[in-house]
Write an enzyme that holds these catalytic residues in place. Sequence first.
Site, PDB file in Angstrom:
ATOM      1  N   LYS A 263      16.083  11.182  -7.602  1.00 32.35           N
ATOM      2  CA  LYS A 263      14.174  11.386  -6.636  1.00 32.35           C
ATOM      3  C   LYS A 263      13.896  11.140  -5.790  1.00 32.35           C
ATOM      4  O   LYS A 263      14.928  11.507  -4.710  1.00 32.35           O
ATOM      5  CB  LYS A 263      14.445   9.155  -7.518  1.00 32.35           C
ATOM      6  CG  LYS A 263      14.909   8.703  -9.004  1.00 32.35           C
ATOM      7  CD  LYS A 263      14.758   7.585  -9.155  1.00 32.35           C
ATOM      8  CE  LYS A 263      14.095   7.025 -10.235  1.00 32.35           C
ATOM      9  NZ  LYS A 263      14.168   5.074 -10.810  1.00 32.35           N
ATOM     10  N   GLN A 323      28.015   5.591 -14.348  1.00 29.04           N
ATOM     11  CA  GLN A 323      26.032   5.991 -15.318  1.00 29.04           C
ATOM     12  C   GLN A 323      27.136   7.377 -14.792  1.00 29.04           C
ATOM     13  O   GLN A 323      27.234   7.712 -14.182  1.00 29.04           O
ATOM     14  CB  GLN A 323      25.415   5.238 -14.996  1.00 29.04           C
ATOM     15  CG  GLN A 323      25.511   5.117 -13.313  1.00 29.04           C
ATOM     16  CD  GLN A 323      24.804   3.904 -13.026  1.00 29.04           C
ATOM     17  OE1 GLN A 323      24.799   2.940 -13.298  1.00 29.04           O
ATOM     18  NE2 GLN A 323      24.361   3.881 -11.465  1.00 29.04           N
ATOM     19  N   ASP A 358      16.847   9.243 -13.099  1.00 32.42           N
ATOM     20  CA  ASP A 358      18.268  10.073 -12.877  1.00 32.42           C
ATOM     21  C   ASP A 358      19.421  10.516 -13.223  1.00 32.42           C
ATOM     22  O   ASP A 358      20.565  10.168 -12.444  1.00 32.42           O
ATOM     23  CB  ASP A 358      18.066  10.157 -11.511  1.00 32.42           C
ATOM     24  CG  ASP A 358      18.092   8.771 -11.096  1.00 32.42           C
ATOM     25  OD1 ASP A 358      17.828   7.741 -11.377  1.00 32.42           O
ATOM     26  OD2 ASP A 358      18.148   8.421  -9.578  1.00 32.42           O
ATOM     27  N   ASP A 393      28.156  -1.977 -11.014  1.00 32.53           N
ATOM     28  CA  ASP A 393      26.401  -2.521 -10.976  1.00 32.53           C
ATOM     29  C   ASP A 393      26.363  -2.631 -12.660  1.00 32.53           C
ATOM     30  O   ASP A 393      27.554  -2.098 -13.132  1.00 32.53           O
ATOM     31  CB  ASP A 393      26.677  -1.069 -10.739  1.00 32.53           C
ATOM     32  CG  ASP A 393      24.756  -0.175 -10.508  1.00 32.53           C
ATOM     33  OD1 ASP A 393      24.298  -0.898  -9.484  1.00 32.53           O
ATOM     34  OD2 ASP A 393      24.211  -0.039 -11.253  1.00 32.53           O
ATOM     35  N   ASN A 394      25.229  -3.184 -12.642  1.00 34.49           N
ATOM     36  CA  ASN A 394      24.728  -3.587 -14.237  1.00 34.49           C
ATOM     37  C   ASN A 394      26.077  -3.833 -14.748  1.00 34.49           C
ATOM     38  O   ASN A 394      25.946  -3.099 -16.321  1.00 34.49           O
ATOM     39  CB  ASN A 394      23.709  -2.359 -14.678  1.00 34.49           C
ATOM     40  CG  ASN A 394      22.097  -2.192 -14.529  1.00 34.49           C
ATOM     41  OD1 ASN A 394      22.147  -3.246 -13.717  1.00 34.49           O
ATOM     42  ND2 ASN A 394      22.098  -1.094 -13.672  1.00 34.49           N
ATOM     43  N   GLU A 422      27.350  -7.223 -10.903  1.00 35.83           N
ATOM     44  CA  GLU A 422      25.811  -7.412 -10.443  1.00 35.83           C
ATOM     45  C   GLU A 422      25.281  -7.979 -11.679  1.00 35.83           C
ATOM     46  O   GLU A 422      24.970  -6.343 -12.310  1.00 35.83           O
ATOM     47  CB  GLU A 422      25.147  -6.283  -9.425  1.00 35.83           C
ATOM     48  CG  GLU A 422      24.234  -5.702  -9.074  1.00 35.83           C
ATOM     49  CD  GLU A 422      23.209  -5.169  -9.267  1.00 35.83           C
ATOM     50  OE1 GLU A 422      22.120  -5.337  -9.274  1.00 35.83           O
ATOM     51  OE2 GLU A 422      23.716  -4.521 -11.523  1.00 35.83           O
ATOM     52  N   LYS A 532      16.930   3.712  -0.725  1.00 36.93           N
ATOM     53  CA  LYS A 532      17.704   4.206  -1.850  1.00 36.93           C
ATOM     54  C   LYS A 532      17.650   5.421  -2.034  1.00 36.93           C
ATOM     55  O   LYS A 532      18.141   5.354  -2.314  1.00 36.93           O
ATOM     56  CB  LYS A 532      17.763   2.962  -3.225  1.00 36.93           C
ATOM     57  CG  LYS A 532      17.323   1.644  -3.041  1.00 36.93           C
ATOM     58  CD  LYS A 532      17.702   1.453  -4.260  1.00 36.93           C
ATOM     59  CE  LYS A 532      16.386   0.588  -4.680  1.00 36.93           C
ATOM     60  NZ  LYS A 532      15.718   0.164  -6.352  1.00 36.93           N
ATOM     61  N   PHE A 533      16.702   5.635  -1.110  1.00 33.01           N
ATOM     62  CA  PHE A 533      16.081   7.116  -1.436  1.00 33.01           C
ATOM     63  C   PHE A 533      15.776   8.207  -0.223  1.00 33.01           C
ATOM     64  O   PHE A 533      15.473   8.552  -0.547  1.00 33.01           O
ATOM     65  CB  PHE A 533      14.720   7.267  -2.267  1.00 33.01           C
ATOM     66  CG  PHE A 533      14.428   6.337  -3.469  1.00 33.01           C
ATOM     67  CD1 PHE A 533      15.299   6.210  -5.214  1.00 33.01           C
ATOM     68  CD2 PHE A 533      14.177   5.132  -3.733  1.00 33.01           C
ATOM     69  CE1 PHE A 533      15.555   5.358  -5.822  1.00 33.01           C
ATOM     70  CE2 PHE A 533      13.999   4.005  -4.737  1.00 33.01           C
ATOM     71  CZ  PHE A 533      14.154   4.218  -5.959  1.00 33.01           C
TER      72      PHE A 533
HETATM   73  O1  LIG Z   1      19.245  -2.206 -12.832  1.00 35.87           O
HETATM   74  P1  LIG Z   1      19.134  -3.010 -11.919  1.00 35.87           P
HETATM   75  O2  LIG Z   1      18.661  -4.077 -10.848  1.00 35.87           O
HETATM   76  O3  LIG Z   1      20.325  -4.527 -10.862  1.00 35.87           O
HETATM   77  O4  LIG Z   1      19.861  -2.149 -10.386  1.00 35.87           O
HETATM   78  C1  LIG Z   1      21.607  -1.768 -10.340  1.00 35.87           C
HETATM   79  O5  LIG Z   1      21.449  -0.918 -10.569  1.00 35.87           O
HETATM   80  C2  LIG Z   1      20.439   0.346 -10.776  1.00 35.87           C
HETATM   81  C3  LIG Z   1      20.864   1.790 -11.546  1.00 35.87           C
HETATM   82  O6  LIG Z   1      22.142   1.727 -11.040  1.00 35.87           O
HETATM   83  C4  LIG Z   1      20.604   0.718  -8.986  1.00 35.87           C
HETATM   84  O7  LIG Z   1      19.016   1.260  -9.417  1.00 35.87           O
HETATM   85  C5  LIG Z   1      19.257   2.813  -8.158  1.00 35.87           C
HETATM   86  O8  LIG Z   1      19.891   3.739  -9.025  1.00 35.87           O
HETATM   87  C6  LIG Z   1      18.974   4.219  -9.638  1.00 35.87           C
HETATM   88  C7  LIG Z   1      20.168   5.738 -10.357  1.00 35.87           C
HETATM   89  O9  LIG Z   1      19.576   6.538  -9.244  1.00 35.87           O
HETATM   90  C8  LIG Z   1      17.591   4.624  -9.269  1.00 35.87           C
HETATM   91  O10 LIG Z   1      16.640   5.291 -11.309  1.00 35.87           O
HETATM   92  C9  LIG Z   1      16.846   3.705  -9.591  1.00 35.87           C
HETATM   93  O11 LIG Z   1      15.315   3.992  -8.706  1.00 35.87           O
HETATM   94  C10 LIG Z   1      17.243   2.652  -7.870  1.00 35.87           C
HETATM   95  O12 LIG Z   1      16.310   1.625  -7.635  1.00 35.87           O
HETATM   96  C11 LIG Z   1      20.271  -0.511  -8.745  1.00 35.87           C
HETATM   97  O13 LIG Z   1      19.866  -0.174  -6.759  1.00 35.87           O
HETATM   98  C12 LIG Z   1      21.446  -1.329  -8.461  1.00 35.87           C
HETATM   99  O14 LIG Z   1      21.307  -2.816  -7.521  1.00 35.87           O
END
Ligand SMILES: O=P(O)(O)O[C@H]1O[C@H](CO)[C@@H](O[C@H]2O[C@H](CO)[C@@H](O)[C@H](O)[C@H]2O)[C@H](O)[C@H]1O
Length: 672
Positions: A263, A323, A358, A393-394, A422, A532-533
């Site tokens: 991204k 992931q 991604d 994460d998630n 999270e 993040k980017f």
């Molecule tokens: O899904 P959430 O809102 O709980 O967020 C968490 O997980 C996301 C996925 O890992 C993460 O998202 C970030 O990383 C992704 C993968 O690279 C990307 O596609 C998203 O745009 C980016 O925001 C998020 O940061 C994390 O807290």
Amino acid sequence: MPKQTNAQQMDVLTPRIPVLDLAPQVPGNRFPAKAVVGDAVPFQAVAFREGHDRIGVTLVLRSPSGAQQRVPMEPLLDGFDTYRALAQVDEQGMWSWFVEAWSDEWATWHHNAEIKIAAGIDVELMATMGADLLERAAAQAQAADASALTSAAQRMRRTETAPLQRWAEVNDPAVLAAVDRNRPRSLVSASETLQLRVERARAAVGAWYEFFPRSEGAEQREDGSWASGTLTTAAERLPAVKAMGFDVLYLPPVHPIGEINRKGPNNTLTPQPGDPGSPWAIGSKAGGHDTIHPDLGTIADFRAFVQRAEAEGLEVAMDLALQAAPDHPWVAEHPEWFTTLPDGSIAFAENPPKKYQDIYPINFDLDPEGILAEVLRILEQWIDCGVEIFRVDNPHTKPLWFWERLIRDVNAAHPDVVFLAEAFTRPAMMQALGKVGFQQSYTYFAWRNTKAELEEYLREVTGPQAAWFKPAFWVNTPDILTEYLQFGGVPAFKVRAAIAATAVPTWGMYAGYELIEDVARPGAEEANDNEKFQYRPRDWEQAARNGTTIAPYITRLNEIRAQHPAVQQLWALDVHWSDDDAILVYSKHLEARFTASGEDDTIIVVANVDPHSARQTTVHLDLTKLGLRPGESFEAHDLITGETWTWSDHNFVRLDAFVEPAHVLHVRRSVA
Ligand SMILES: O=P(O)(O)O[C@H]1O[C@H](CO)[C@@H](O[C@H]2O[C@H](CO)[C@@H](O)[C@H](O)[C@H]2O)[C@H](O)[C@H]1O
């Protein structure tokens, strides 16, 4: 003496005296409730019996090393059947406990005798019954108490002494204390035995700070390209994080970032060469979850970073995001871990409405044991580097059984390891993650902004669910910049930090909060030009020179947390009343017997949650919740401003959000 009758003898399930509704308990009792070392745990049970005779209720608590304590339980409200005892758990491991209810013949006699002797009814009969009870107490007492109780019994039988005189003698505090120590107990009935898992304090108490190591020390070259910050340059920021009073430094993923489907800035799908990509898109030809991003350094650099943090007094928390970017080594080595669509492709991950183009999600049903073994291997590697906290994460997009097994297996070998969930999702899943083992959980705090919302939420997270769901109040994250913060300015940032830092034992903040970074990407609820980017170095010193940072305020809040053990208690919160719909009032109270200072620790927070206003109103306190008598006055010392006022039940308050949006008051007992 009435004989004990137990449920087995009678072939019924109900004990002679019913003892029900034990707390803390996880509904269904398949998982133990949780606490941390230092918690003053409120143990509760409902106990009652037929008729009017009195009962006594005792908590029997056994520590992991086998020490047993018996703690008298008191009615929560006079005349009601819920009993409560606070007991501090001071040892890590599995505790067990049950509640005994018993016929309190002394209390029954005392109640009846008080009425009858004064009225001249059955006087000698009551005296004889009292003497019998005193002798029964004496029979089980040690020498000193035995002699005091025997002579009290003899005096009670002396008919030549006036009954009221004998009544006064038996109520001598020394006699009553001896009775208390040797109370006759009959019809003793025990509840079921429950377990309480007590973990290290950091499992539920801590101030967390999040930063992206690649931004710390990142530099833009003259041609516009970037040199990434490294673990070595990021370590330079550690003293400042510690100076703000934080305990835990949480790092977003530090692994190689995928190049396929990477991204670009602001979540775009059209990156330019040199764009660093999202750290959560883990894996490239450089390696996967067991590798450090080459731009950040090596595993040796990571170990050094963790050690440097430890030397500063900070624990490092790593991200565990299960992931894979399309070029993660897993995709080629374990295609069986991913769901392949009929056209041969793999669908990207989602957390609706968010799209994560991604990354590929893992399908845990395809090779459960293989995936579990791999994740355990990865965790062992980072634990070996000194990491004992993982922010997951998630977790709600993975099956629950996986977390139950993983956390159980990791904690069996490493009891100090802590997992933070999270999961922003439906309540049933958030709660279940806590039940199966997650030590702490993100919450909906960020979206609870009005007084009414906050009152309800504070009651919810400190109520029964506190037995399994340990809330972390994060004021912002790279994904969360609420409208309240976008439009509330400095007062909003201050009041949210004050509430997060004092209401529950764990709070967190993502870098930039102290600089009031409040600009959101249009249409999104997250910061614009999101870190993040892209790289996002910040000029902390310039902000300090210009006075555009609230770091001193954050530092003061963390100092207050460190100095006031009441703030570190989850269960110890009470909400109080104010006449204004934007003035939130709550207190945290820890009794003297649980504090190192040997004095009560009591904090009252009064917060103006309307960041656009000055409010004045009356605050009404239930002083009994503060360990004070109704009507008692005390000194309310503001730990933020240093001012002190004399307060009691009803108090005038004026809070101008633009000056100070919150009082954090320490209760000092007035000298009589
Ligand atoms: O899904 P959430 O809102 O709980 O967020 C968490 O997980 C996301 C996925 O890992 C993460 O998202 C970030 O990383 C992704 C993968 O690279 C990307 O596609 C998203 O745009 C980016 O925001 C998020 O940061 C994390 O807290």
